[in-house]
Design an enzyme around this catalytic site. Sequence first.
Site, PDB file in Angstrom:
ATOM      1  N   GLY A  46       1.509  -5.017  -6.897  1.00 23.56           N
ATOM      2  CA  GLY A  46       1.815  -3.587  -6.757  1.00 23.56           C
ATOM      3  C   GLY A  46       1.936  -3.021  -8.162  1.00 23.56           C
ATOM      4  O   GLY A  46       2.698  -3.550  -8.982  1.00 23.56           O
ATOM      5  N   ASP A 234      -3.326   2.455  -7.735  1.00 22.50           N
ATOM      6  CA  ASP A 234      -3.327   1.539  -8.890  1.00 22.50           C
ATOM      7  C   ASP A 234      -3.755   2.221 -10.162  1.00 22.50           C
ATOM      8  O   ASP A 234      -3.336   1.849 -11.261  1.00 22.50           O
ATOM      9  CB  ASP A 234      -4.232   0.336  -8.611  1.00 22.50           C
ATOM     10  CG  ASP A 234      -3.475  -0.655  -7.761  1.00 22.50           C
ATOM     11  OD1 ASP A 234      -3.396  -0.439  -6.542  1.00 22.50           O
ATOM     12  OD2 ASP A 234      -2.902  -1.597  -8.344  1.00 22.50           O
ATOM     13  N   LYS A 245      -5.819  -0.272  -3.125  1.00 28.82           N
ATOM     14  CA  LYS A 245      -6.233  -1.490  -2.416  1.00 28.82           C
ATOM     15  C   LYS A 245      -7.525  -1.294  -1.635  1.00 28.82           C
ATOM     16  O   LYS A 245      -7.718  -0.271  -0.979  1.00 28.82           O
ATOM     17  CB  LYS A 245      -5.080  -1.902  -1.473  1.00 28.82           C
ATOM     18  CG  LYS A 245      -5.303  -3.134  -0.647  1.00 28.82           C
ATOM     19  CD  LYS A 245      -5.731  -4.354  -1.444  1.00 28.82           C
ATOM     20  CE  LYS A 245      -4.837  -4.653  -2.624  1.00 28.82           C
ATOM     21  NZ  LYS A 245      -5.495  -5.580  -3.602  1.00 28.82           N
TER      22      LYS A 245
HETATM   23  O1  MRU Z   1      -3.340  -6.259  -5.184  1.00 31.51           O
HETATM   24  P1  MRU Z   1      -2.028  -5.566  -5.071  1.00 31.51           P
HETATM   25  O2  MRU Z   1      -1.173  -6.069  -3.955  1.00 31.51           O
HETATM   26  O3  MRU Z   1      -1.298  -5.538  -6.399  1.00 31.51           O
HETATM   27  O4  MRU Z   1      -2.418  -4.052  -4.740  1.00 31.51           O
HETATM   28  C1  MRU Z   1      -1.390  -3.135  -4.523  1.00 31.51           C
HETATM   29  C2  MRU Z   1      -1.851  -1.783  -4.142  1.00 31.51           C
HETATM   30  O5  MRU Z   1      -3.028  -1.525  -4.015  1.00 31.51           O
HETATM   31  C3  MRU Z   1      -0.795  -0.733  -4.010  1.00 31.51           C
HETATM   32  O6  MRU Z   1      -1.139   0.198  -3.034  1.00 31.51           O
HETATM   33  C4  MRU Z   1      -0.623   0.001  -5.344  1.00 31.51           C
HETATM   34  O7  MRU Z   1      -0.453  -0.913  -6.393  1.00 31.51           O
HETATM   35  C5  MRU Z   1       0.525   0.954  -5.329  1.00 31.51           C
HETATM   36  S1  MRU Z   1       2.069   0.132  -5.211  1.00 31.51           S
HETATM   37  C6  MRU Z   1       3.311   1.284  -5.296  1.00 31.51           C
END
Ligand code: MRU
Length: 342
Positions: A46, A234, A245
């Site tokens: 995240g 992200d 994601k």
């Molecule tokens: O691969 P991850 O689990 O790190 O991806 C996380 C996401 O895509 C979240 O939606 C994003 O980081 C926002 S978290 C507040």
Amino acid sequence: MLPTIEWRDDRVIMIDQRKLPGEEVYVECRDFEDVAEAIEKMVIRGAPAIGVAAAFGVALGFLRVERSKDSRAEFSRILTRLRRTRPTARNLFWALERMTAAHQENQGLPLDELKKRLIAEALDIEQEDVEINRQIGQFGAELIKDGDSILTHCNAGGLATAAYGTALGVIRAAFEQGKKIRVFADETRPFLQGARLTAWELEKLGIPYFVISDSMAGWLMRKAEIDLAIVGADRITPNGDTANKIGTYSVAVLAKENHISFYVAAPLSTFDFSLETGDQIPIEERPPEEVKEINGKLITPAGARVRNPAFDVTPAGYITAIITEKGVIRPPYEKTLADLRK
Ligand code: MRU
């Protein structure tokens, strides 16, 4: 609720998100290499949580620098390692830039003082993130009506931040205001952040929810079972294009087709002002095993070739509004974002 990550006795403790919801176990990091591996292996994930972990990683690595060593060279060695962990999450680089600025501004201090200064900076980043998420929650909750059914993708909750969450923070704030809401949590193949982590958080918070497999969202929208969608981010470019994601883009297209509002909730630290459009965002490719296996068990022919891009980019045109800690912005994002930052 358990903290996602904590600085404790000159160590960094994280809940192991790979083991949830089955086991609530903690990983202890003693040096920056431990933190870097924890980020790479998704012990912590995240974007904002990765940012906090990276800041803690820098502070931890620098704390271990010996007097006999060239401390500037050591600092840049630590940074180089942490920078290599996850390429898409803007908050990782943002946190490293902040730690670099703190390091530069305090160059005149004796080594022990500089070490303390870097720990304080990392703790500030963590504390500020909690406050920012609450502000995002307050602004975002105004967009949610009593009785709404809300779709979310991946996990943008307390586990993905220092605490409280961005997209899930908005949902949480609406729930705390007494709104009767329910959540549809996309399971989020292949890593299952929705089924494992978002559901775990919603369960703890007592917010009513359904887990659905990713392919069900469109049909439920068409059947008018979903009123709005809200996701985290992200990396966001100034024109509003948003990396999140993998699968987020599909949700956004389906939302537009079904005349449903599609919101992104993210702190300003997720915006990348060095880029112009989403086409320039680096997209992480993760190991094929994440697609080929479930719980370590092969679900494809052993020789199957797979693709595993971990993120996609949703063009700004699909995004109804972006909820930040300073307020809600709507298209055209270049202008509303610039106004917001004034
Ligand atoms: O691969 P991850 O689990 O790190 O991806 C996380 C996401 O895509 C979240 O939606 C994003 O980081 C926002 S978290 C507040």
